[in-house]
Scaffold this motif. Structure first.
Motif, PDB file in Angstrom:
ATOM      1  N   TYR A 156       0.819  -1.211   0.000  1.00 18.09           N
ATOM      2  CA  TYR A 156       0.000   0.000   0.000  1.00 18.09           C
ATOM      3  C   TYR A 156       0.856   1.267   0.000  1.00 18.09           C
ATOM      4  O   TYR A 156       0.411   2.323  -0.454  1.00 18.09           O
ATOM      5  CB  TYR A 156      -0.926   0.005   1.223  1.00 18.09           C
ATOM      6  N   TRP A 172       6.702  12.114  -2.862  1.00 14.91           N
ATOM      7  CA  TRP A 172       5.599  11.288  -2.381  1.00 14.91           C
ATOM      8  C   TRP A 172       4.300  11.670  -3.082  1.00 14.91           C
ATOM      9  O   TRP A 172       4.036  12.836  -3.333  1.00 14.91           O
ATOM     10  CB  TRP A 172       5.471  11.474  -0.860  1.00 14.91           C
ATOM     11  N   ARG A 225       8.904   0.654  -8.419  1.00 18.45           N
ATOM     12  CA  ARG A 225       8.110   1.170  -7.312  1.00 18.45           C
ATOM     13  C   ARG A 225       8.839   2.299  -6.587  1.00 18.45           C
ATOM     14  O   ARG A 225      10.046   2.498  -6.762  1.00 18.45           O
ATOM     15  CB  ARG A 225       7.764   0.038  -6.335  1.00 18.45           C
ATOM     16  N   ASP A 237       4.524   1.315  -0.959  1.00 20.94           N
ATOM     17  CA  ASP A 237       5.483   1.275  -2.059  1.00 20.94           C
ATOM     18  C   ASP A 237       4.731   1.162  -3.389  1.00 20.94           C
ATOM     19  O   ASP A 237       4.668   0.106  -4.009  1.00 20.94           O
ATOM     20  CB  ASP A 237       6.440   0.102  -1.864  1.00 20.94           C
ATOM     21  N   ARG A 238       4.209   2.285  -3.829  1.00 20.44           N
ATOM     22  CA  ARG A 238       3.383   2.280  -5.040  1.00 20.44           C
ATOM     23  C   ARG A 238       4.244   2.296  -6.304  1.00 20.44           C
ATOM     24  O   ARG A 238       5.403   2.737  -6.283  1.00 20.44           O
ATOM     25  CB  ARG A 238       2.471   3.509  -5.043  1.00 20.44           C
ATOM     26  N   THR A 256       4.269   6.487 -11.187  1.00 21.12           N
ATOM     27  CA  THR A 256       3.300   6.887 -12.215  1.00 21.12           C
ATOM     28  C   THR A 256       3.784   8.048 -13.062  1.00 21.12           C
ATOM     29  O   THR A 256       3.259   8.283 -14.155  1.00 21.12           O
ATOM     30  CB  THR A 256       1.965   7.275 -11.561  1.00 21.12           C
ATOM     31  N   ASP A 264       4.166   8.898  -5.522  1.00 21.96           N
ATOM     32  CA  ASP A 264       4.477   7.996  -6.630  1.00 21.96           C
ATOM     33  C   ASP A 264       5.165   8.716  -7.787  1.00 21.96           C
ATOM     34  O   ASP A 264       4.961   8.365  -8.947  1.00 21.96           O
ATOM     35  CB  ASP A 264       3.189   7.316  -7.134  1.00 21.96           C
TER      36      ASP A 264
END
Length: 288
Positions: free
Chosen positions: A69, A130, A102, A71-72, A75, A132
């Protein structure tokens, strides 16, 4: 005896003094009090490692549970910096392998190193944002001169080798030992500032292995470039001598001057393009 009354005093109770050498009777404590209590220090010593191990195991399991949840996947990779010599396509190709990684797993040091190996990148700074995103700030090389035949020099005197040099032929060409890149660049900047008020630019500056300096000016509207032989030392002093004599005697004949030898202690020698057009008399050597 008148008015006298007789009172009988009650005798005080006598305090019995124990005889000397006799021991006093002391009430004995119960057996449960007199027996030593079992120590609990060993229990505390055993309990602390158990607590620490339990906390460590709990933290590890909690991290493993929360990591998916937190360590995305990355993007967006935001590239910042003024880029004039390198294309966005080449940068996108270099950062492509890092796009699907990630947030905490991405290797920022490897990404910065891969970008820094590109010829036109002088410095690459990479950081996480933060939750992603990754921000990349690039500092591009600033070419000031050509170094030899197949490299360029930046404003710090550091050489780099882009693939194409055809578009940079207008830059001055500097030569010298590989260890002397910064020295040649610094000397170029000093001499260039001194010649600029005369309308001259430096087309070529060379430091040879024996320490001698040779300078060639660029062509101007007044005529082609001339070669200045500066020797090994006191370059600034020699160039000042040339500037002083140039304003007095050489300016009007600049189109016919091929080279000026400044390796003399207090003068210079002029080499003419067409010796027949040289000034009459012993004007080949001028003294300041």
């Amino acid at each position: 005896m008148r008015g006298a009354s007789i009172r009988h005093q009650q005798p005080l109770p006598s305090r019995k003094v124990p005889p000397r050498g006799a021991s006093r009777m002391v009430a004995k404590e119960p057996l449960s009090v007199r027996l030593p209590k079992p120590g609990t220090g060993w229990l505390k010593k055993l309990l602390w490692p158990v607590v620490l191990v339990g906390l460590g195991v709990g933290t590890w399991y909690g991290t493993q549970y929360a990591m998916p949840y937190v360590d995305r996947p990355i993007t967006r990779i935001n590239v910042q910096g003024d880029l004039s010599y390198i294309s966005q396509e080449s940068i996108q190709q270099r950062i492509g392998p890092y796009v699907n990684q990630r947030f905490f797993s991405i290797d920022l040091n490897s990404l910065a190193t891969d970008l820094s190996t590109m010829p036109w990148i002088a410095h690459a700074e990479v950081r996480r944002v933060w939750p992603d995103q990754v921000v990349i700030r690039l500092e591009e090389q600033l070419p000031v001169a050509r170094w030899g035949d197949d490299q360029l020099l930046n404003n710090q005197g550091q050489a780099f080798a882009p693939r194409e040099l055809a578009n940079y032929e207008r830059l001055p060409q500097l030569f010298g030992p590989q260890r002397a890149q910064q020295q040649v660049m610094q000397q170029y900047q000093v001499l260039s500032q001194m010649l600029r008020p005369l309308g001259f630019s430096i087309a070529r500056l060379e430091l040879r292995e024996r320490g001698s300096w040779f300078l060639t000016t660029g062509a101007t509207n007044a005529g082609p470039g001339i070669e200045l032989l500066l020797g090994r030392d006191r370059l600034v002093e020699k160039l000042r001598r040339f500037i002083a004599i140039y304003d007095k005697t050489l300016k009007d004949q600049i189109t016919n001057i091929a080279r000026v030898d400044l390796r003399y202690s207090n003068g210079l020698a002029v080499g003419w393009r067409d010796p027949a057009a040289a000034a009459p008399g012993p004007a080949a050597v001028a003294k300041n």
